[in-house]
Structure formats: structure tokens, C-alpha cells
Design a protein around this motif. Structure first.
Motif: not given
Length: 609
Positions: A190-193, A302-311, A168-171
Motif C-alpha cells: 500500500l503506497k502513501e497515496d 481478499e488480500a487487498a481487503c485484508k490490507l485495507l482493514e489493517l490500514k 516510514k511504515i509501509v503496509l
């Protein structure tokens, strides 16, 4: 440029920075030592440092100054005595002050502490030195040792990545938060849910990010969502994190964390542990006091924002092999780590000696309690063997003197910390950002191929620049601090980062980056080694960011500036350079040549010819 700077400038700059600032900072970290006697407690205040000229003690006890050539021939170490100002303080009054010898520090040949610095050619020959020897190495017990540059991931920078875990790909978003002598890794997953959890050093369990931001002082859901982003799609992606978070106030969040990290302890101890974790274990580069918590919450957002932008597919995963995400550490940083542990050991030993001796006090008792061997032996042994403690071996190497070229090559070598036995294909590959920074063809064959590299002759290693002046300039230009910024600037503006700290927001990031570069070119208070890079994507709603880097160890390359389709390096200037009428530094000061790091190069149009 090479004749002015010399081949081993990166080693000399690093060592000089350590000698001028690094040593004093390490002493200031300790500050004062409390001696607790039954009769009269007193404290020892540590002050300024002084490095004397390199010398050695002869067999009859006399002290003579020595030169590097003499150290090589007589198989002794080229070291300089290190004096520290110590004062005895009783009831707030300074009783007496004296400079005390606390140990010897190895001196890098041709650094500012060396007696050969700025010597004329004939004088060097008289001293038995080769005038074209570049320096940049140490002499320990008569053998020449080099501290090889070590490549490392950039500190205080959010790196987002997509890892494969069990098919599985985990971000993930990672930050190596580093301050002097201490680094802590923060990882958001970032978990699957849709739940985002944080892994913090010192916490055995993952903590949901909403709970963590709440513990840092943002109580309402709106404040937390706004800390991440004001864009609707990103706020919608946070739903999974909010549904799982069942704590509602900051106090409850701290209790929640404390129960997870210190189960079974008394409640007040649990809370103390949780608060220490928030202040020390979490992002120490933003500060280690409770008043820095809002800034940490903003950085986590900011870190969460970057992670969600990647998602959402708005940005691409960061490339670990991009040279903008790398720094190279040289002698200065390596010796600072070593000196810190040695100095702490010395202080501990001295405190023990003074508390045990009881009656004797005064500055002479302090001088008698110090064993200079603690620092001297630790530094000498580490450089002589290459064992740097904590399992790091092979940090120093015997300088290759097969011929002159092999010496120059050895002084510009850079190692990667990756394992030699694993394939790591990407890390061994030539990367496009190596152009002008790393020699594309000089690398060993076999297991070290691509992991041991050499700096290109045009490459320059940045030196550390104080960021205070730049921060003031940014506020002067109208950057708004994140606590008092309007919502539209927060949503559509650019986030401004200086050395990994989120400073605030600015309306038009592209314009700001151009103004700052103009200031740097006209030599108006911004050092030529400061990197200014602007990151934006074509995606509507994605965050725009501007990064200003002042840290040491970035690899820069010189480029000629072109204005109105004409090169600023005219034939007249070239003639002046060849006749020694103008220098390389003047070209940089006058904005003809610019030093560009790999991140800033992404903003440039570069003509090959």
C-alpha cells in the motif's frame, strides 16, 4: 499415547506419505516421454511404481536382503530398489509393458518400507536391533543420518504486516503460494497515496492491483470493488487505486502488463509472456489454467481487503512467530524436492540416449537407456552430506547416540531457517502458542539459542488430508460459491477458506465452525487432524473469516473436551486405558480428546488444570 505413537512418529508419517503418494505424484507430473526419431516417433507411458524390499548387491553380483543392523556393521546404505512401470506406445497402441529398475531409494528405519515394521520384540533382538529404538532415521554408508524438521511460514495464507522502510511504515500483504515443487511469493504494497501495487515473481515492475484484477477478467469498476469488499469504508479506501488505473478493459490490462514485463519484444510474444505470468507466476495454488483467473481475482480482492482493514485499524498485523502461521517440514517433503530434480534429470538423460541410439526400440532398449545411478547417487549424496542443493546445507545430521535420551531429543528437533548471526529477538523468544507444542527449556546456548527447538512430547504433527470431502460437506451445509452469492451474504457473511482457497460465503461462520467441529468429534467424515478456526473482530463491518486447514506439518496438541462443565475423560476411561482395554486413537474417535492446532486454539477456552 507415546507408547502407541512412538517418539519419531512425525518422521515416519512424513516418509510413508512420500512413499505412498508423493513418489507417484512426481511420476504423474511427467506422465509420458515423447521420443522423436526420424523414422518412427513413439512415446513411453509411465505408470505405477513399486518399492521392493531393502537389499544390497554383493561383490559376486548376487543380491541379498539386508537388515538395518547389517547395513550399520558392513558400512553399506539401507536402500530399496524402486521399480517403475513403463509402456512403449506407438500410434496410440501399447506395444509392451515392463517394470524397470530406475534407482534405489533410502529407506527410513521402522517405516512401512522397512523390514522391521511391526516386528515382535524377541524377533527384533534376534535381528540385532534394540527393541526400544524409535527409528525415523536413514542409514547411508553405515552411518545413521536424521533429516531435521525445518520450520517454515505457512503456505497459501495471506499474512499482513507493517514494515518500517526508511523511517516510514509501509503496509504489506504477503502470500507464499505453493504447489508441489514450486512456490511463488506474491506481495501487495500500500503506497502513501493509497495506490495498492502487486509484486509478482517474473515481473520486474510493480503492477497496480486494479490493472491486475482487470487483466484476470473483471472488467467494470464495480466488479473489482465488489471483489475486494462491499463495505463502504473499504471501497472508499480503494479510490487511490482506481484513480491511478487508466486501463478500462481486460485486453488493455493484459497489453499494459505485457509492455512492462517484456519491453521491446514482438507484440504477440509480449502477450504470451503476460498470459504465462497470470497463469503460472500468479498464485499457482489456485490453478495454472485460464479458467482459474476469476478465482485468482477474488483471492487478490481478499488480500487487498485484508490490507485495507489493517490500514483502517480494524485488524492487527499478523504475528510471524505465532505457531499458527508456521508449518514444520520433515523427511517426506524434503526428499520429494530432491527426487523431483533427480527424476527429471533421469528422464532428460533417457530421452537423449534413446533419440541418439536411433534404430533400437522396444522396452529392452528403454531399460538399457535408464541409468539408475542418477537417482541413487543424488539421494544418497544429499542425505550423506546434508547438501540439499540451492545453497541449503546441514539439512541432515549424524544421529546423536551419546545416550538414549540424546537420541530421542535429536529425533524431535526442529530448526528455523533464519540466519544464526542476526539478533532476530522475536524469533528466538518463547511464544505463548508454543505451550504444549514446543519444549520451553530445551534449546542450545549461543548463536542457535531459540532458533533450534524441540517438539514437546505431547505435540503431534498433522498429516496431509484430502480436502475434497470437506469441500463437499461445506456445500452441503449451504456455503455459497462466490460466483452466485447474494450481496447481503457477501457483505455480512463469513468468507470460507479451505487450504488457502476462497471457497465462498456462509451466513453464520461461528455456527458453521461449531457444526464442523461436532462432525470431527463424532468421527463423521472429517479427519481429526483438520484444523477449523474462525476469525472475527469486534469492529463493525470488518470481514469474518473461517479457515479450514488440511495441510501437513501443523503442530497439534491434544486437549480433553469438557461438556456441561464435566471432563469427558472419566475415571472409568482412565482405568480402561491403564488396563489396555481402550486406546488413544479410540479416545480421539469417540470425541473425548481433540487435536487442536495453534489457530484453532484462539477459538478455545482452555483450563490449565
Amino acid at each position: 499415547m507415546l507408547t502407541r505413537e512412538g517418539i519419531s512418529k512425525q518422521h515416519l508419517n512424513s516418509f510413508d506419505e512420500f512413499r505412498e503418494n508423493g513418489l507417484q505424484e512426481i511420476i504423474n507430473e511427467v506422465g509420458s516421454i515423447d521420443i522423436e526419431n526420424a523414422e518412427y516417433p513413439y512415446k513411453i507411458q509411465l505408470g505405477k511404481i513399486r518399492l521392493q524390499r531393502p537389499r544390497m548387491t554383493e561383490l559376486d553380483g548376487s543380491i541379498t536382503n539386508i537388515t538395518p543392523a547389517e547395513a550399520r556393521l558392513r558400512n553399506v546404505s539401507y536402500v530399496a530398489p524402486f521399480m517403475l512401470e513403463a509402456s512403449v506406445v506407438e500410434d496410440g497402441k501399447i506395444l509392451e509393458t515392463k517394470f524397470i529398475h530406475i534407482g534405489d531409494i533410502p529407506v527410513m528405519v521402522k517405516s512401512t518400507a522397512c523390514i522391521l515394521v511391526r516386528m515382535a520384540e524377541q524377533k527384533l533382538i534376534d535381528h540385532g536391533e534394540d527393541p526400544s529404538d524409535p527409528g525415523g532415521y536413514f542409514i547411508i554408508n553405515g552411518s545413521e543420518r536424521v533429516i531435521v524438521g525445518l520450520e517454515d511460514l505457512s503456505y497459501n495464507k495471506i499474512i499482513v504486516d507493517a514494515d518500517k522502510v526508511g523511517g516510514k511504515i509501509v503496509l504489506k500483504a504477503k502470500v507464499y503460494s505453493s504447489i508441489v515443487g514450486y512456490r511463488a511469493k506474491l506481495e501487495l504494497v500500500l503506497k502513501e497515496d493509497g495506490l495498492i501495487v502487486a509484486k509478482i515473481p517474473g515481473s520486474p515492475v510493480d503492477i497496480p492491483i486494479v490493472t491486475l484484477i482487470r487483466a484476470l477478467g473483471y472488467e467494470s469498476d464495480k466488479e473489482i470493488a465488489d471483489a475486494v469488499s462491499l463495505v463502504d469504508e473499504i471501497q472508499d479506501s480503494l479510490a487511490g487505486s482506481f484513480e491511478k488505473g487508466d486501463v478500462k478493459t481486460s485486453k488493455d490490462a493484459i497489453v499494459y502488463i505485457s509492455k512492462r514485463i517484456a519491453p521491446g519484444m514482438l507484440e504477440e510474444f509480449q502477450i504470451k509472456r503476460a498470459e504465462t505470468l497470470l497463469d503460472w507466476g500468479l498464485l499457482p495454488h489456485l490453478g495454472k489454467h485460464p479458467e482459474n483467473r476469476k478465482e485468482k481475482a477474488q483471492f487478490l480482492g481478499e488480500a487487498a481487503c485484508k490490507l485495507l482493514e489493517l490500514k483502517l485499524g480494524w485488524i492487527k498485523p499478523d504475528d510471524k512467530d505465532h505457531y499458527g502461521n508456521k508449518v514444520v517440514k520433515f523427511a517426506g517433503q524434503m526428499l520429494a524436492d530432491l527426487f523431483r530434480t533427480a527424476f527429471r534429470n533421469l528422464v532428460r538423460d533417457m530421452k537423449y540416449q534413446l533419440e541418439r541410439s536411433g534404430q533400437k526400440r522396444g522396452i529392452n532398449a528403454v531399460a538399457a537407456a535408464i541409468r539408475p545411478g542418477i537417482i541413487t547417487d543424488k539421494l544418497n549424496n544429499a542425505i550423506a552430506t546434508g547438501n540439499w542443493g540451492r545453497g541449503r546445507v546441514g539439512v541432515t545430521q549424524l544421529l546423536d547416540r551419546t545416550n538414549y535420551l540424546s537420541t530421542l531429543s535429536h529425533l524431535r528437533r526442529v530448526q528455523s531457517p533464519l540466519s544464526r548471526t542476526q539478533p532476530n529477538f522475536e524469533a528466538r523468544d518463547l511464544h505463548s502458542t508454543h505451550f504444549g507444542r514446543i519444549c520451553p527449556s530445551e534449546t542450545p546456548e549461543g548463536s542457535n539459542c531459540g532458533l533450534v527447538k524441540n517438539l514437546a512430547l505431547s505435540a503431534i504433527i498433522s498429516v496431509s488430508v484430502p480436502s475434497q470431502a470437506i469441500v463437499e460437506k461445506l456445500y452441503e451445509y449451504g456455503t455459497q460459491h462466490f460466483t452466485d452469492v447474494t450481496d447481503d451474504v457477501k457483505r455480512d457473511g463469513t468468507r470460507v477458506f479451505v487450504d488457502g482457497k476462497l471457497l465462498g460465503y456462509y451466513k453464520d461462520g461461528k455456527k458453521l465452525s461449531e457444526s464442523l467441529r461436532e462432525l470431527r468429534r463424532t468421527n463423521s467424515g472429517i479427519h481429526p487432524h483438520v484444523g477449523i478456526s474462525y476469525h472475527a473482530t469486534d469492529q463493525e463491518g470488518s470481514t469474518k473469516r473461517i479457515y479450514i486447514n488440511c495441510n501437513a506439518g501443523r503442530v497439534l496438541r491434544p486437549l480433553i473436551i469438557i461438556k456441561d462443565n464435566k471432563s469427558l475423560l472419566t475415571k472409568d476411561l482412565l482405568d480402561k486405558i491403564s488396563n489396555h482395554l481402550t486406546s488413544w486413537e479410540e479416545l480421539i474417535r469417540n470425541g473425548v480428546i481433540e487435536l487442536v492446532d495453534a489457530n484453532e486454539e484462539e477459538n478455545c477456552f482452555i483450563a490449565i488444570d
